[in-house]
Scaffold this motif. Structure first.
Motif, short mmCIF file in Angstrom:
data_model
loop_
_atom_site.label_atom_id
_atom_site.label_comp_id
_atom_site.label_asym_id
_atom_site.label_seq_id
_atom_site.Cartn_x
_atom_site.Cartn_y
_atom_site.Cartn_z
N LEU A 44 -29.69 -1.46 6.54
CA LEU A 44 -28.50 -0.98 5.85
C LEU A 44 -28.13 0.38 6.42
CD1 LEU A 44 -29.57 -2.15 2.30
CD2 LEU A 44 -28.46 -3.43 4.10
N LEU A 45 -27.02 0.43 7.13
CA LEU A 45 -26.61 1.66 7.81
C LEU A 45 -26.32 2.75 6.78
CD1 LEU A 45 -24.21 0.20 10.51
CD2 LEU A 45 -26.67 0.58 10.64
N SER A 46 -26.40 4.01 7.23
CA SER A 46 -26.35 5.11 6.26
C SER A 46 -25.02 5.19 5.52
CB SER A 46 -26.69 6.43 6.93
OG SER A 46 -25.71 6.75 7.87
N LEU A 47 -23.91 4.71 6.11
CA LEU A 47 -22.64 4.77 5.37
C LEU A 47 -22.73 3.97 4.08
CD1 LEU A 47 -19.66 5.78 5.39
CD2 LEU A 47 -19.05 3.52 6.29
N PHE A 48 -23.50 2.89 4.10
CA PHE A 48 -23.66 2.11 2.88
C PHE A 48 -24.33 2.96 1.79
CE2 PHE A 48 -26.61 -0.30 0.22
CZ PHE A 48 -25.68 -0.99 -0.54
N ALA A 49 -25.44 3.61 2.17
CA ALA A 49 -26.15 4.44 1.18
C ALA A 49 -25.28 5.62 0.73
CB ALA A 49 -27.47 4.93 1.78
N ASP A 50 -24.56 6.23 1.68
CA ASP A 50 -23.69 7.37 1.33
C ASP A 50 -22.67 6.96 0.28
OD1 ASP A 50 -24.98 8.90 3.17
OD2 ASP A 50 -23.44 8.73 4.72
N ILE A 105 -20.47 6.77 10.99
CA ILE A 105 -20.26 8.15 10.54
C ILE A 105 -19.18 8.80 11.40
CG2 ILE A 105 -21.37 10.42 10.37
CD1 ILE A 105 -24.01 8.93 9.91
N ALA A 106 -19.02 8.31 12.62
CA ALA A 106 -17.96 8.80 13.51
C ALA A 106 -17.12 7.62 13.96
CB ALA A 106 -18.58 9.48 14.73
N GLY A 107 -15.87 7.90 14.31
CA GLY A 107 -15.01 6.85 14.87
C GLY A 107 -15.35 6.65 16.34
N GLU A 108 -14.88 5.54 16.90
CA GLU A 108 -15.20 5.26 18.31
C GLU A 108 -14.67 6.33 19.25
OE1 GLU A 108 -13.14 1.86 17.79
OE2 GLU A 108 -14.85 0.49 17.95
N SER A 109 -13.66 7.07 18.80
CA SER A 109 -13.09 8.10 19.67
C SER A 109 -14.15 9.13 20.06
CB SER A 109 -11.92 8.78 18.98
OG SER A 109 -12.38 9.43 17.81
N ALA A 110 -15.21 9.26 19.27
CA ALA A 110 -16.27 10.22 19.59
C ALA A 110 -16.86 9.95 20.98
CB ALA A 110 -17.37 10.18 18.53
N LEU A 111 -16.77 8.69 21.42
CA LEU A 111 -17.33 8.35 22.73
C LEU A 111 -16.37 8.71 23.87
CD1 LEU A 111 -18.79 4.87 21.77
CD2 LEU A 111 -20.01 7.04 21.95
N LEU A 112 -15.13 9.04 23.48
CA LEU A 112 -14.13 9.37 24.50
C LEU A 112 -13.92 10.88 24.61
CD1 LEU A 112 -11.58 6.53 23.72
CD2 LEU A 112 -13.41 6.55 25.41
#
Ligand SMILES: Cc1cc2nc3c(=O)[nH]c(=O)nc-3n(C[C@H](O)[C@H](O)[C@H](O)COP(=O)(O)OP(=O)(O)OC[C@H]3O[C@@H](n4cnc5c(N)ncnc54)[C@H](O)[C@@H]3O)c2cc1C
Ligand SMILES: *[C@@H]1O[C@H](CO)[C@@H](O)[C@H](O)[C@H]1NC(C)=O
Length: 532
Positions: A111-117, A510-517
């Motif tokens: 369960l990824l952390s966004l779920f717990a958040d 936690i971040a959008g895909e744009s973080a990779l760009l």
């Protein structure tokens, strides 16, 4: 005239001014580009509004169809916006009874952390209650090894003990405990649980909205829920909303639902570990625990053999194995030979093999749950012509989008849908009684912007495997550029901390895909030759 510069020098100075200003523009736009890319996505900012009640509630009844993960989250969110919420599911009469309608009920989940958040905002006692039910709140670190090479989680970015946490718990137990939270929360006074199956919907006279819902009760009789304010399809893989709207006379496009076949088998082997054995297992210690002790994800040319080991609630340890063939172990003696057949750029660590050997030797009769992953599908409600859908119909969770489960995004994606829904409801005029005519369209549009990338990334990744059958209109060649980028990105993440951190944040939603760009990340990715 004495001050006139010779034409040649004028030329130089013009071009150097041009170069200098071009450099400035590039630098400034680079900085802006970087800022845009690394800025937290809207849904993270919107987490704060989750669990906040609306002052003046919306009119009529919110009806949630399906009471699994999405249904539980959505019912809780809607109790902040409506005075009356009805939650309908045939298997809600006895929550302790194992669910039979959810194929993956006994399958390994992370369960990824966004779920717990999100769950913490909805239920402030989430951590306490989950611990009480045996769940472990652990670092959201899955110890990812791509083809055997470690892709680290960014512990260095957080002070000791402050790494984001998530829940390590069997799905079945997490689901029961979550439902327990729903019915214990003060808002539960607004929620009526109705064990039954939704059979259809009835539109209002002008067809602009759904007026009532027809439900078959466990004794075979039918009832209707009238005065529907909002109808939410949370029926998971059934994706029943399409059928209900179709039967009610709404004309839906033929290509509304698209799907492809990943052709993956998924085995969950669950061991009950007594404490004396647990202390003997050679698993490397980690101070705060972690979601997975080891996860091996193969390069797509090696097939789809993911291998992972999870420590879960109540002394359970699960071994998860996937394969593109029907060759997964079904008995204890088949486990180690199967694991030794897996190839990558680096072998499994010896402690992993020793641990599994000890578990096989000492744990009485582990349970085996072997399933074939169903087709992955996306119901593109956002593509339906404006004004076609009833204004008060939406879909959340797998009923909208079903992703390849090996990436572990299902729960977090349902939470992301719920955040989007909650924000949209809060954005409505506080005096407003009815949902606006374009409510459904706005929800699906906002939601598609946030989740379509998950569909593209997982689908195009899967096309790299020989056994995958792409969706109509695409071939296994579709997405070659994405896969080229993916292996370079993974390689760069094994070498550069900031790339690993960006990748981890994107993977955890936690971040959008744009973080990779972002320029600082992108140039490293493009510069690094692929190791895989
Ligand atoms: C093998 C496997 C492994 C997975 N691993 C992970 C993981 O590691 N991490 C992760 O986050 N996700 C994982 N997932 C995905 C995750 O399980 C799903 O995303 C999640 O179950 C979706 O929840 P849901 O509530 O939308 O749908 P479901 O859990 O499918 O629930 C649908 C509910 O609707 C009810 N229903 C159906 N029809 C009707 C009707 N007509 N009327 C009323 N009720 C109805 C059903 O009874 C059921 O309770 C995995 C999936 C699979 C298949
Ligand atoms: C899950 O396991 C339980 C027993 O542990 C079983 O009763 C149930 O039917 C299983 N569910 C599914 C969907 O396989």
């Amino acid at each position: 005239m004495a001050f006139d510069l010779p034409p040649a020098i004028m030329g130089i100075s013009h071009s150097s001014i041009f170069l200098a200003s071009a450099a400035c523009v590039l630098l400034v736009s680079g900085i802006v580009w970087q800022q845009i890319c690394v800025c937290a996505p809207e849904w993270i900012k919107e987490l704060d509004a989750l669990g906040q009640p609306r002052k003046q509630k919306l009119a009529r009844t919110a009806v949630v169809c399906g009471g699994s993960i999405s249904g539980t989250i959505v019912a809780r969110v809607l109790a902040d916006h409506f005075d009356r919420v009805v939650l309908i599911d045939p298997e809600l009469d006895d929550i302790q009874k194992p669910k039979t309608r959810i194929l993956q009920y006994n399958a390994s989940h992370i369960l990824l952390s966004l779920f717990a958040d999100g769950a913490r905002r909805l239920w402030p006692s989430f951590d306490t209650e989950m611990r009480a039910a045996g769940g472990r709140l652990v670092s959201a670190d899955i110890q990812l090894h791509y083809s055997g090479i470690p892709v680290p989680a960014p512990h260095w970015d957080y002070p000791t003990g402050c790494f984001p946490t998530s829940l390590g718990m069997r799905r079945s137990e997490a689901q029961k405990a979550l439902y327990g939270l729903l019915i214990q929360h003060p808002t539960s006074a607004k929620i009526t649980v109705l064990p039954g199956t939704v059979r259809g919907v009835e539109p209002s006279e002008d067809r602009a909205s759904i007026r009532s819902v027809v439900v078959r009760l466990p004794d075979g009789t039918h009832t209707t829920v009238d005065e529907v304010g909002l109808l939410v399809d949370c029926t998971g893989a059934t994706q029943a909303g399409m059928k209900w709207l179709g039967s009610a006379g709404y004309s839906l496009p033929n290509n509304l639902r698209c799907s492809y076949k990943p052709n993956i088998r998924y085995a969950t082997i669950c061991f009950s570990v007594f404490p004396a054995l647990e202390s003997r297992l050679p698993i490397p210690q980690s101070p705060n625990g972690r979601l997975s002790e080891y996860a091996f994800v193969p390069h797509f040319t090696y097939g789809l053999s993911v291998t992972a080991l999870f420590k879960l609630d109540n002394n359970k340890i699960q071994l998860m194995l996937t394969s593109s063939e029907d060759n997964l172990p079904r008995t204890v003696p088949e486990i180690i030979p199967y694991m030794s057949s897996i190839r990558g750029h680096a072998p499994f660590p010896s402690w992993l093999v020793e641990t599994v050997e000890l578990l096989c030797e000492h744990c009485p009769e582990p349970s085996f749950d072997n399933i074939k992953i169903p087709d992955q599908s996306y119901v593109k409600w956002h593509s339906v012509l404006a004004g076609t859908l009833p204004s008060n119909f939406i879909a959340v969770g797998d009923s909208n989008l079903q992703l390849n489960p090996v990436h572990g995004q299902g729960f977090a994606k349902a939470m992301l849908n719920a955040i989007t829904l909650n924000s949209l409801l809060h954005s409505l005029d506080s005096g407003l009684h009815n949902l606006p005519r374009d409510f459904s369209a706005r929800y699906f549009k906002n939601n598609a912007v946030r989740t379509e990338g998950l569909w593209d990334a997982t689908r195009l990744h899967d096309y790299g495997a020989l056994t995958c059958e792409p969706m109509i209109g695409e071939s296994r060649n579709t997405g070659r550029l994405v896969r080229w980028f993916e292996v370079k990105l993974l390689t760069a993440a094994t070498k550069h901390k900031d790339v690993a951190a960006a990748l981890w944040r994107v993977r955890n939603l936690i971040a959008g895909e744009s973080a990779l760009l972002a320029p600082t990340i992108l140039w490293k990715v493009l510069w690094t030759g692929s190791r895989f």
